[in-house]
Scaffold this active site. Structure first.
Site, PDB file in Angstrom:
ATOM      1  N   LYS A   8       3.774   4.727  -4.895  1.00  0.00           N
ATOM      2  CA  LYS A   8       3.900   6.018  -4.216  1.00  0.00           C
ATOM      3  C   LYS A   8       5.383   6.226  -3.909  1.00  0.00           C
ATOM      4  O   LYS A   8       5.773   6.581  -2.786  1.00  0.00           O
ATOM      5  CB  LYS A   8       3.043   6.022  -2.940  1.00  0.00           C
ATOM      6  CG  LYS A   8       2.944   7.358  -2.248  1.00  0.00           C
ATOM      7  CD  LYS A   8       2.041   8.355  -2.950  1.00  0.00           C
ATOM      8  CE  LYS A   8       2.059   9.705  -2.255  1.00  0.00           C
ATOM      9  NZ  LYS A   8       1.264  10.727  -2.963  1.00  0.00           N
ATOM     10  N   ASP A  62      -6.025  -2.817  -2.422  1.00  0.00           N
ATOM     11  CA  ASP A  62      -7.263  -2.976  -1.648  1.00  0.00           C
ATOM     12  C   ASP A  62      -8.184  -1.781  -1.898  1.00  0.00           C
ATOM     13  O   ASP A  62      -9.369  -1.922  -2.217  1.00  0.00           O
ATOM     14  CB  ASP A  62      -6.895  -3.088  -0.161  1.00  0.00           C
ATOM     15  CG  ASP A  62      -8.079  -3.445   0.713  1.00  0.00           C
ATOM     16  OD1 ASP A  62      -9.148  -3.788   0.168  1.00  0.00           O
ATOM     17  OD2 ASP A  62      -7.931  -3.383   1.952  1.00  0.00           O
ATOM     18  N   TYR A  95       0.057  -4.576   5.386  1.00  0.00           N
ATOM     19  CA  TYR A  95      -0.891  -5.586   5.858  1.00  0.00           C
ATOM     20  C   TYR A  95      -0.217  -6.781   6.552  1.00  0.00           C
ATOM     21  O   TYR A  95      -0.899  -7.708   6.974  1.00  0.00           O
ATOM     22  CB  TYR A  95      -1.788  -6.069   4.705  1.00  0.00           C
ATOM     23  CG  TYR A  95      -2.829  -5.042   4.281  1.00  0.00           C
ATOM     24  CD1 TYR A  95      -2.717  -3.702   4.645  1.00  0.00           C
ATOM     25  CD2 TYR A  95      -3.923  -5.404   3.520  1.00  0.00           C
ATOM     26  CE1 TYR A  95      -3.643  -2.766   4.247  1.00  0.00           C
ATOM     27  CE2 TYR A  95      -4.874  -4.467   3.118  1.00  0.00           C
ATOM     28  CZ  TYR A  95      -4.726  -3.149   3.484  1.00  0.00           C
ATOM     29  OH  TYR A  95      -5.664  -2.222   3.080  1.00  0.00           O
ATOM     30  N   ASP A 105      -2.248   8.294  -6.008  1.00  0.00           N
ATOM     31  CA  ASP A 105      -3.316   9.290  -5.866  1.00  0.00           C
ATOM     32  C   ASP A 105      -3.787   9.776  -7.234  1.00  0.00           C
ATOM     33  O   ASP A 105      -4.989   9.928  -7.483  1.00  0.00           O
ATOM     34  CB  ASP A 105      -2.912  10.452  -4.940  1.00  0.00           C
ATOM     35  CG  ASP A 105      -1.444  10.824  -5.010  1.00  0.00           C
ATOM     36  OD1 ASP A 105      -0.690  10.138  -5.729  1.00  0.00           O
ATOM     37  OD2 ASP A 105      -1.045  11.807  -4.354  1.00  0.00           O
TER      38      ASP A 105
HETATM   39 MG    MG Z   1     -10.973  -4.690   0.639  1.00  0.00          MG
END
Ligand code: MG
Ligand code: NAI
Length: 354
Positions: free
Chosen positions: A191, A249, A139, A225
């Site tokens: 991950k 998020d 991000y 996951d």
């Molecule tokens: Mg969001």
């Protein structure tokens, strides 16, 4: 947050003498859920001295800038903000103002609790707090498109930036939060099997920090996951989850789905100097202006803001009134199966407070 190093509280005096705070009503459903939240705060007698500012599309239209200097200066001065959702155009257009605010004030931890309150759902025992690293990862927006031949967007490249400092302060926050709130376990979600550098660093630093809390807070880790699957299958197996920006998020929206949807999920963006409270949801253009949005998420965000300034009593009263109103079911919004408007719901909550 209460009791943490970042608390901006008034030393537990229990009196809130019009604490200055910035208010941004936001875009889409923002003005509706903000007005509803202000009514509930008023009903409980929480008197913030609001400095009202604009942001997002609303600010772009009125001031030609989605993040005006006045808004940034206000938050720098008050160090405390309640914010409605801000629209970010998809694909092209200005960059996210939400991301810009988190970076501007180094709001490194995003705390997103989910707790069961809506009856009749698949689960009634969800009680998880997700702590999301809030300033790094993909991000940061280091992105380029690379033209090939006539195709100006033939290849796209995005670079994730993860730092030891960023990982450490987010994970440490999660452990401190766990201690301050009587939680038992922190799960590091990553991950690192595929993203060996960026996610590997987060896991390594996470395990190092966890060592310091040995004997006080349990730790385990899970690949993102599998974490998504486990959350859906049996959310009661989680307590506190700490993870990187994008995973947080995505998982926090998933977690909102476990307790009745985005209308139910609040969030706090915490830095060393500034704390900014908002809902997890966005501006919901599909229902904006109809007066049907569920204001619970922003009201719960305001409760986190009250906790933060050592007004836990008022926060608890609001949470109880919210839960009673929702469980009773006569005045709930459409997303929860009712047909009350945003303000009818807020007024029903307020009546329980007066
Ligand atoms: Mg969001
Ligand atoms: P969204 O969260 O606005 O909406 C997703 C779905 O949830 C929609 O169907 C919406 O109607 C529903 N929903 C959301 N909040 C609700 C509420 N309070 N009551 C009832 N239903 C609710 O996500 P979307 O549509 O992907 O994003 C819309 C805009 O919001 C985008 O521009 C996005 O960038 C922005 N956004 C801003 C955030 C912020 O200000 N922190 C966070 C997330 C998105």
């Amino acid at each position: 947050m209460d009791g943490s190093a970042t608390s901006l509280g008034n030393a537990g005096t229990g009196t809130l003498v019009s604490l200055p705070a910035t208010l941004i009503r936001g875009d889409g459903i923002g003005p509706e859920v903000t007005e509803a939240t202000l009514r509930v705060l008023d009903a409980v007698g929480a008197s913030f001295d609001w400095d009202e500012q604009v942001g997002g599309v609303t600010a772009l239209e009125s001031e030609g800038n989605p993040l005006p200097d006045g808004t940034v200066e206000s938050i720098r001065r008050t160090r405390l903000a309640l914010k409605g959702p801000l629209t970010t155009p998809v694909g092209t257009g200005f960059r996210s103002v939400n991301v810009a605010l988190r970076r501007e004030f180094a709001l490194f931890a995003n705390v997103r609790p989910v707790k069961s309150m809506v009856p009749g759902l698949r689960y009634d025992d969800v009680d998880i707090v997700l702590v999301r690293e809030n300033t790094e990862g993909l991000y940061v927006g280091f992105e380029i498109t690379i033209p090939v031949g006539d195709d100006r967007k033939a290849v796209a490249q995005s670079t994730a930036i993860v730092t030891r400092l960023g990982c450490e302060r987010a994970v440490r926050f999660a452990f401190e939060y766990a201690i301050a709130h009587g939680r038992q376990r922190v799960t590091i979600c990553h991950k690192a099997n595929i993203l060996k550098a960026v996610s590997g660093l987060f896991l390594d630093v996470g395990r190092e920090v966890a060592e310091e809390y040995k004997g006080r807070i349990d730790v385990d880790d899970v690949i993102v996951d599998a974490c998504a699957m486990k959350l859906v299958l049996d959310p009661s197996q989680f307590d506190v989850i700490v993870t990187t920006n994008m995973f947080g998020d995505i998982l926090s929206d998933l977690m909102a789905g476990l307790i009745g949807g985005l209308g139910m999920a609040p969030g706090a963006n915490i830095g060393e100097d500034v704390a900014l409270f908002e809902a997890v949801h966005g501006s919901a253009p599909d229902i904006a202006g109809q007066g049907i949005a569920n204001p619970t998420a922003l009201i719960l965000a305001a409760c986190m803001m009250l906790d933060h300034v050592d007004e836990q009593g008022k926060a608890t009263r609001i949470r109880t009134a919210l839960e009673e109103t929702i469980r009773e079911g006569a005045q709930t919004t459409r997303d929860l199966g009712g047909n009350a408007s945003t303000f009818e719901f807020a007024d029903a909550v307020s009546r329980r407070l007066s």
